[in-house]
Design a protein around this motif. Structure first.
Motif, PDB file in Angstrom:
ATOM      1  N   GLU A 349       0.605  -1.049   0.031  1.00 31.51           N
ATOM      2  CA  GLU A 349       0.161  -0.001   0.105  1.00 31.51           C
ATOM      3  C   GLU A 349       0.796   1.146  -0.209  1.00 31.51           C
ATOM      4  N   ARG A 350       1.913   1.313   0.541  1.00 29.24           N
ATOM      5  CA  ARG A 350       2.689   2.398   0.745  1.00 29.24           C
ATOM      6  C   ARG A 350       3.343   2.612  -0.585  1.00 29.24           C
ATOM      7  N   CYS A 351       4.032   1.390  -1.119  1.00 33.22           N
ATOM      8  CA  CYS A 351       4.730   1.357  -2.430  1.00 33.22           C
ATOM      9  C   CYS A 351       3.600   2.116  -3.590  1.00 33.22           C
ATOM     10  N   ASN A 352       2.502   1.576  -3.263  1.00 33.09           N
ATOM     11  CA  ASN A 352       1.226   2.340  -4.464  1.00 33.09           C
ATOM     12  C   ASN A 352       1.234   3.814  -3.984  1.00 33.09           C
ATOM     13  N   ALA A 353       1.249   4.180  -2.996  1.00 33.75           N
ATOM     14  CA  ALA A 353       0.922   5.497  -2.630  1.00 33.75           C
ATOM     15  C   ALA A 353       2.237   6.420  -3.031  1.00 33.75           C
ATOM     16  N   ARG A 354       3.185   5.779  -2.995  1.00 28.07           N
ATOM     17  CA  ARG A 354       4.577   6.522  -3.610  1.00 28.07           C
ATOM     18  C   ARG A 354       4.382   6.885  -5.027  1.00 28.07           C
ATOM     19  N   LEU A 355       4.095   5.612  -5.551  1.00 28.66           N
ATOM     20  CA  LEU A 355       3.959   5.763  -7.044  1.00 28.66           C
ATOM     21  C   LEU A 355       2.886   6.750  -7.527  1.00 28.66           C
ATOM     22  N   LYS A 356       1.952   6.885  -6.798  1.00 28.99           N
ATOM     23  CA  LYS A 356       0.595   7.638  -7.253  1.00 28.99           C
ATOM     24  C   LYS A 356       0.631   9.079  -6.507  1.00 28.99           C
ATOM     25  N   THR A 357       1.496   9.243  -5.278  1.00 36.04           N
ATOM     26  CA  THR A 357       1.327  10.223  -4.756  1.00 36.04           C
ATOM     27  C   THR A 357       2.685  11.202  -4.927  1.00 36.04           C
ATOM     28  N   ASN A 358       3.729  10.552  -4.820  1.00 37.48           N
ATOM     29  CA  ASN A 358       5.144  11.125  -4.883  1.00 37.48           C
ATOM     30  C   ASN A 358       5.734  11.152  -6.272  1.00 37.48           C
ATOM     31  N   LEU A 359       5.142  10.147  -7.122  1.00 36.55           N
ATOM     32  CA  LEU A 359       5.599  10.071  -8.448  1.00 36.55           C
ATOM     33  C   LEU A 359       4.394  10.443  -9.458  1.00 36.55           C
TER      34      LEU A 359
END
Length: 400
Positions: A349-359
């Motif tokens: 979930e955190r990996c998904n969040a980084r891909l969608k929010t930070n990238l």
């Protein structure tokens, strides 16, 4: 939320570094020459070709800099001389046009270069002990399409964007037109190790097996546990994980669940003759051991131990995982160890969040499933390369 554990340098900290300082560190861990060489024009005729390695660098820098379109990337390269130089272009060289950027991206798609680079970087992270690989978590995320919305019947014919729906944490049904990206993530580093993209209507449970097969066949890793939410609660997923010598830790999907067989609870825990849930007492290989709850002090049974067993140890029931691989697992469902393992699922979930929010994985401006998949791979590559760069910084600090 750290990429490197127990490092105190988080991905969010990495993003706080000034772009002009971060990009050299980012590119220092990437050897793009072998991939760029496949993009070079073979014919000596025509105009001098643009520096393909520099363009490939720019395509990778784009997600890190929050740039989601070829137009915005061209504009940044045109106005920011330092950015253009750090991507590998000469200062006196004009920025590549939007059409050139799009054309090189299409070549990356056709040659499958993004996936090849992703696989290589996963291996590098494993060799650097950033990725552990023994515990994986699998999940998917919605990707809205840049394409024109179509009826379901027509979308099925194209194999590209389609209609998908899911329920949020509050039970509300959410629908979108587009895709899903499916991830297998190493829970220790929270980094992606396998990725795929499907039309949004593809069921999550269908994609666990291909992701795990990719990890095992491509990297040859020994996996111990695979964590998934209730959307993956299918017998075939337990069987797939078991096939690779690992244990599936999957939340049970209670919707449409039938009553469990007599004498056991819904999670597979045997019940004693008085109807009490017995107590899990460890596993010996595939055999799970359960003891009398009165004998271990969990309840005060009015009949005591003697009714069920002649021994002071109390009644013991053993179950093989193969009796019902969906209900039985080691550690047993509901135990503290099972909960600790299942909590590792938040890594994906955190990996998904980084891909969608930070990238830029949540801001797709390319059409067609192959281009969307390449776009997602570029975002995932940024996570892996960033982890390698952070690892390099940490090792330099230790030796300084």
């Amino acid at each position: 939320m750290y990429i490197l554990q127990p490092s105190l340098f988080s991905f969010e900290d990495w993003l706080e570094i000034d772009s002009s300082d971060r990009l050299p560190l980012f590119f220092a861990v990437l050897d793009l020459q072998p991939y760029a060489s496949k993009l070079r024009k073979q014919s000596p005729q025509g105009a001098k070709p643009m520096n393909r390695e520099a363009i490939l660098r720019a395509l990778l820098a784009a997600p890190l800099e929050g740039i989601s379109t070829f137009t915005r990337l061209h504009e940044r390269l045109a106005r920011d001389i330092r950015f253009r130089y750090q991507c590998g272009f000469r200062i006196d060289e004009a920025a590549p046009s939007v059409s050139t950027l799009s054309r090189v991206f299409s070549a990356v798609v056709e040659l499958g270069l993004a996936e090849k680079l992703f696989i290589d970087l996963v291996s590098q992270c494993k060799e650097a002990s950033i990725i552990n690989g023994r515990h994986l978590a699998v999940d998917s995320a919605a990707v809205k399409s840049y394409e024109k919305k179509q009826p379901k019947s027509k979308s099925q014919e194209t194999g590209n964007a389609n209609w998908g729906a899911k329920y949020d944490t509050f039970g509300n049904k959410l629908a979108w037109f587009g895709y899903k990206f499916h991830l297998a993530v190493d829970t220790a580093s929270e980094l992606p190790v396998a990725l795929d993209v499907t039309p949004a209507n593809v069921f999550d449970g269908e994609m666990a097996a291909p992701l795990l097969e990719h990890v095992v066949t491509t990297h040859g890793w020994k996996i111990d546990f695979v964590m998934m939410d209730a959307g993956y609660d299918q017998v075939k997923n337990y069987e797939t994980v078991r096939q690779y010598g690992a244990q599936a830790i999957i939340a049970m999907n209670k919707r449409g669940e039938k009553e469990p067989p007599e004498g056991i609870a819904s999670d597979g825990t045997p019940r004693c003759t008085m109807g009490y849930d017995m107590v899990y007492w460890g596993a010996d290989g595939d055999r799970l051991k359960f003891r009398c709850p009165h004998a271990v002090g969990k309840i005060d049974c009015p009949l005591g131990i003697a009714t069920c067993s002649e021994s002071n140890y109390g009644m013991v029931v053993k179950k093989r995982i193969t009796e019902d691989i969906r209900r039985y697992c080691a550690p047993h469902r509901g135990t503290q160890n099972w909960k600790l393992l299942y909590n590792e699922r938040t890594a994906v979930e955190r990996c998904n969040a980084r891909l969608k929010t930070n990238l830029t994985a949540n801001d797709v401006h390319v059409r067609g499933i192959r281009k969307v998949k390449t776009y997602m791979f570029l975002n995932a590559i940024v996570l892996l390369a960033s982890a390698l760069a952070v690892n390099h910084i940490e090792r330099h600090k230790k030796t300084a």
